[in-house]
Motif scaffolding. Structure first.
Motif, PDB file in Angstrom:
ATOM      1  N   ARG A  15      31.703  -2.219  -2.472  1.00 31.69           N
ATOM      2  CA  ARG A  15      31.726  -2.927  -3.750  1.00 31.69           C
ATOM      3  C   ARG A  15      32.682  -2.214  -4.695  1.00 31.69           C
ATOM      4  O   ARG A  15      32.663  -0.989  -4.802  1.00 31.69           O
ATOM      5  CB  ARG A  15      30.334  -2.974  -4.367  1.00 31.69           C
ATOM      6  CG  ARG A  15      29.305  -3.689  -3.520  1.00 31.69           C
ATOM      7  CD  ARG A  15      28.003  -3.770  -4.257  1.00 31.69           C
ATOM      8  NE  ARG A  15      26.917  -4.203  -3.384  1.00 31.69           N
ATOM      9  CZ  ARG A  15      25.683  -4.405  -3.796  1.00 31.69           C
ATOM     10  NH1 ARG A  15      25.373  -4.199  -5.063  1.00 31.69           N
ATOM     11  NH2 ARG A  15      24.748  -4.794  -2.954  1.00 31.69           N
ATOM     12  N   THR A  17      33.780  -1.548  -8.496  1.00 31.43           N
ATOM     13  CA  THR A  17      33.343  -1.615  -9.881  1.00 31.43           C
ATOM     14  C   THR A  17      34.241  -0.727 -10.731  1.00 31.43           C
ATOM     15  O   THR A  17      34.887   0.193 -10.222  1.00 31.43           O
ATOM     16  CB  THR A  17      31.888  -1.141 -10.069  1.00 31.43           C
ATOM     17  OG1 THR A  17      31.800   0.248  -9.744  1.00 31.43           O
ATOM     18  CG2 THR A  17      30.928  -1.925  -9.189  1.00 31.43           C
ATOM     19  N   GLU A  19      33.651   1.903 -13.621  1.00 27.44           N
ATOM     20  CA  GLU A  19      32.473   2.633 -14.069  1.00 27.44           C
ATOM     21  C   GLU A  19      32.864   3.944 -14.721  1.00 27.44           C
ATOM     22  O   GLU A  19      34.027   4.377 -14.657  1.00 27.44           O
ATOM     23  CB  GLU A  19      31.554   2.919 -12.881  1.00 27.44           C
ATOM     24  CG  GLU A  19      32.192   3.872 -11.864  1.00 27.44           C
ATOM     25  CD  GLU A  19      31.310   4.167 -10.677  1.00 27.44           C
ATOM     26  OE1 GLU A  19      30.553   3.263 -10.261  1.00 27.44           O
ATOM     27  OE2 GLU A  19      31.376   5.299 -10.155  1.00 27.44           O
ATOM     28  N   HIS A  49      25.927   6.925 -12.805  1.00 32.39           N
ATOM     29  CA  HIS A  49      27.096   6.303 -13.421  1.00 32.39           C
ATOM     30  C   HIS A  49      26.663   5.098 -14.238  1.00 32.39           C
ATOM     31  O   HIS A  49      25.537   4.598 -14.083  1.00 32.39           O
ATOM     32  CB  HIS A  49      28.096   5.847 -12.348  1.00 32.39           C
ATOM     33  CG  HIS A  49      27.539   4.791 -11.443  1.00 32.39           C
ATOM     34  ND1 HIS A  49      26.749   5.078 -10.350  1.00 32.39           N
ATOM     35  CD2 HIS A  49      27.644   3.431 -11.479  1.00 32.39           C
ATOM     36  CE1 HIS A  49      26.388   3.953  -9.744  1.00 32.39           C
ATOM     37  NE2 HIS A  49      26.920   2.940 -10.418  1.00 32.39           N
ATOM     38  N   THR A  51      28.050   1.257 -15.016  1.00 35.84           N
ATOM     39  CA  THR A  51      29.018   0.233 -14.633  1.00 35.84           C
ATOM     40  C   THR A  51      29.509  -0.514 -15.874  1.00 35.84           C
ATOM     41  O   THR A  51      28.708  -0.985 -16.684  1.00 35.84           O
ATOM     42  CB  THR A  51      28.385  -0.762 -13.639  1.00 35.84           C
ATOM     43  OG1 THR A  51      27.993  -0.051 -12.463  1.00 35.84           O
ATOM     44  CG2 THR A  51      29.372  -1.861 -13.267  1.00 35.84           C
ATOM     45  N   HIS A  54      31.558  -5.227 -12.892  1.00 36.70           N
ATOM     46  CA  HIS A  54      31.312  -5.369 -11.461  1.00 36.70           C
ATOM     47  C   HIS A  54      32.277  -6.404 -10.901  1.00 36.70           C
ATOM     48  O   HIS A  54      32.305  -7.547 -11.344  1.00 36.70           O
ATOM     49  CB  HIS A  54      29.868  -5.813 -11.224  1.00 36.70           C
ATOM     50  CG  HIS A  54      29.462  -5.772  -9.784  1.00 36.70           C
ATOM     51  ND1 HIS A  54      29.835  -6.730  -8.887  1.00 36.70           N
ATOM     52  CD2 HIS A  54      28.733  -4.866  -9.093  1.00 36.70           C
ATOM     53  CE1 HIS A  54      29.344  -6.432  -7.694  1.00 36.70           C
ATOM     54  NE2 HIS A  54      28.668  -5.299  -7.792  1.00 36.70           N
ATOM     55  N   GLN A 125      34.828  -2.447 -22.678  1.00 32.73           N
ATOM     56  CA  GLN A 125      34.171  -3.359 -21.739  1.00 32.73           C
ATOM     57  C   GLN A 125      34.557  -4.804 -22.030  1.00 32.73           C
ATOM     58  O   GLN A 125      34.791  -5.599 -21.111  1.00 32.73           O
ATOM     59  CB  GLN A 125      32.648  -3.177 -21.817  1.00 32.73           C
ATOM     60  CG  GLN A 125      31.889  -3.740 -20.633  1.00 32.73           C
ATOM     61  CD  GLN A 125      31.571  -5.224 -20.768  1.00 32.73           C
ATOM     62  OE1 GLN A 125      31.554  -5.763 -21.873  1.00 32.73           O
ATOM     63  NE2 GLN A 125      31.307  -5.872 -19.654  1.00 32.73           N
ATOM     64  N   TRP A 161      26.432  -7.696 -21.703  1.00 31.39           N
ATOM     65  CA  TRP A 161      26.506  -6.385 -21.068  1.00 31.39           C
ATOM     66  C   TRP A 161      25.529  -5.441 -21.738  1.00 31.39           C
ATOM     67  O   TRP A 161      25.568  -5.240 -22.956  1.00 31.39           O
ATOM     68  CB  TRP A 161      27.921  -5.821 -21.171  1.00 31.39           C
ATOM     69  CG  TRP A 161      28.045  -4.460 -20.547  1.00 31.39           C
ATOM     70  CD1 TRP A 161      27.780  -4.114 -19.257  1.00 31.39           C
ATOM     71  CD2 TRP A 161      28.448  -3.258 -21.208  1.00 31.39           C
ATOM     72  NE1 TRP A 161      28.008  -2.771 -19.064  1.00 31.39           N
ATOM     73  CE2 TRP A 161      28.418  -2.215 -20.238  1.00 31.39           C
ATOM     74  CE3 TRP A 161      28.847  -2.944 -22.512  1.00 31.39           C
ATOM     75  CZ2 TRP A 161      28.769  -0.901 -20.541  1.00 31.39           C
ATOM     76  CZ3 TRP A 161      29.197  -1.635 -22.813  1.00 31.39           C
ATOM     77  CH2 TRP A 161      29.156  -0.638 -21.844  1.00 31.39           C
ATOM     78  N   SER A 190      36.728   6.767 -17.205  1.00 30.26           N
ATOM     79  CA  SER A 190      36.470   5.591 -16.371  1.00 30.26           C
ATOM     80  C   SER A 190      37.246   5.685 -15.058  1.00 30.26           C
ATOM     81  O   SER A 190      38.298   6.322 -14.981  1.00 30.26           O
ATOM     82  CB  SER A 190      36.848   4.305 -17.115  1.00 30.26           C
ATOM     83  OG  SER A 190      38.242   4.261 -17.388  1.00 30.26           O
ATOM     84  N   ARG A 193      35.298   2.533  -8.662  1.00 29.32           N
ATOM     85  CA  ARG A 193      34.487   2.942  -7.509  1.00 29.32           C
ATOM     86  C   ARG A 193      35.060   2.319  -6.243  1.00 29.32           C
ATOM     87  O   ARG A 193      35.429   1.154  -6.231  1.00 29.32           O
ATOM     88  CB  ARG A 193      33.038   2.503  -7.702  1.00 29.32           C
ATOM     89  CG  ARG A 193      32.130   2.820  -6.501  1.00 29.32           C
ATOM     90  CD  ARG A 193      30.698   2.460  -6.787  1.00 29.32           C
ATOM     91  NE  ARG A 193      30.082   3.435  -7.661  1.00 29.32           N
ATOM     92  CZ  ARG A 193      29.365   4.489  -7.273  1.00 29.32           C
ATOM     93  NH1 ARG A 193      29.196   4.703  -5.976  1.00 29.32           N
ATOM     94  NH2 ARG A 193      28.831   5.315  -8.135  1.00 29.32           N
TER      95      ARG A 193
END
Length: 202
Positions: A15, A17, A19, A49, A51, A54, A125, A161, A190, A193
């Motif tokens: 996955r 992301t 983060e 962590h 996120t 995603h 974000q 969020w 930041s 991932r």
């Protein structure tokens, strides 16, 4: 944005992301380990962590985009654009947050620290979500908000969020929020991932 399990019913894959790692919770390890009074199977501190966005399993996201555009946006066009967008994202510098509450996550399966973060984190974000909108628009999608909330790969269930760190398993599916002694949380820069899983990084 809040994400559900995006890989349920699909072959698993890494996955992706955006983060920030949690470098320190409270004054030290003892403060973090004290949370085991409230949760089961406390997660290792090194893996904590928060996120910010995603993205999901890339192959799944590409398939969702192809289906949404009825094949007009194909994998050979979509995948390089997604990877390019991800790797060119600006880095959010480290910051301090704080938490005074544990909340249920993932439909009640997990518990996490609800985190108060500086306004610049909310702004970053929001920039990520706006950038995702622009990317999807460039890829030929319409009704982008509907796509984001319905894509199994992205896995979002809510457009709001909520800054949080998952810390362990909930003791029951009906766990209520728990007030705790306030703790400061130090976050690092930041990062993406599973960045090594991006095609351009191989």
């Amino acid at each position: 944005m809040t994400a559900s399990d995006p890989t349920r019913g699909r072959p698993a894959g890494p996955r992706i992301t955006v983060e920030v790692p949690a470098l320190r919770v409270g004054a030290g390890l003892a403060d973090y380990e004290g949370l085991n009074r409230f949760v089961d199977s406390l997660r290792k501190p090194s893996g904590l962590h928060m996120t910010l966005l995603h993205v999901g399993v890339l192959d799944h996201l590409v398939a969702d985009i192809e289906a949404w555009t009825r094949g007009l946006s194909t994998a050979d066009k979509v995948l390089p654009e997604i990877v390019s967008w991800l790797t060119e994202l600006p880095v959010l510098g480290g910051f301090l947050g704080k938490s005074g509450r544990l909340i249920p996550l993932g439909g009640g399966r997990l518990m996490g620290l609800e985190v108060d973060v500086p306004q610049e984190v909310h702004d970053y974000q929001a920039l990520l979500v706006q950038g995702l909108h622009v990317l999807l628009d460039d890829l030929g999608l319409d009704n982008i908000d509907d796509f984001i909330l319905s894509s199994p790969a992205l896995g979002y269930r809510s457009p709001r969020w909520l800054p949080h760190i998952a810390v362990g398993k909930a003791r029951s599916r009906h766990e209520e929020p728990i007030e705790i002694a306030p703790v400061a949380i130090e976050f690092g820069d930041s990062r993406i991932r599973n960045r090594q899983a991006l095609p351009s990084a191989q």
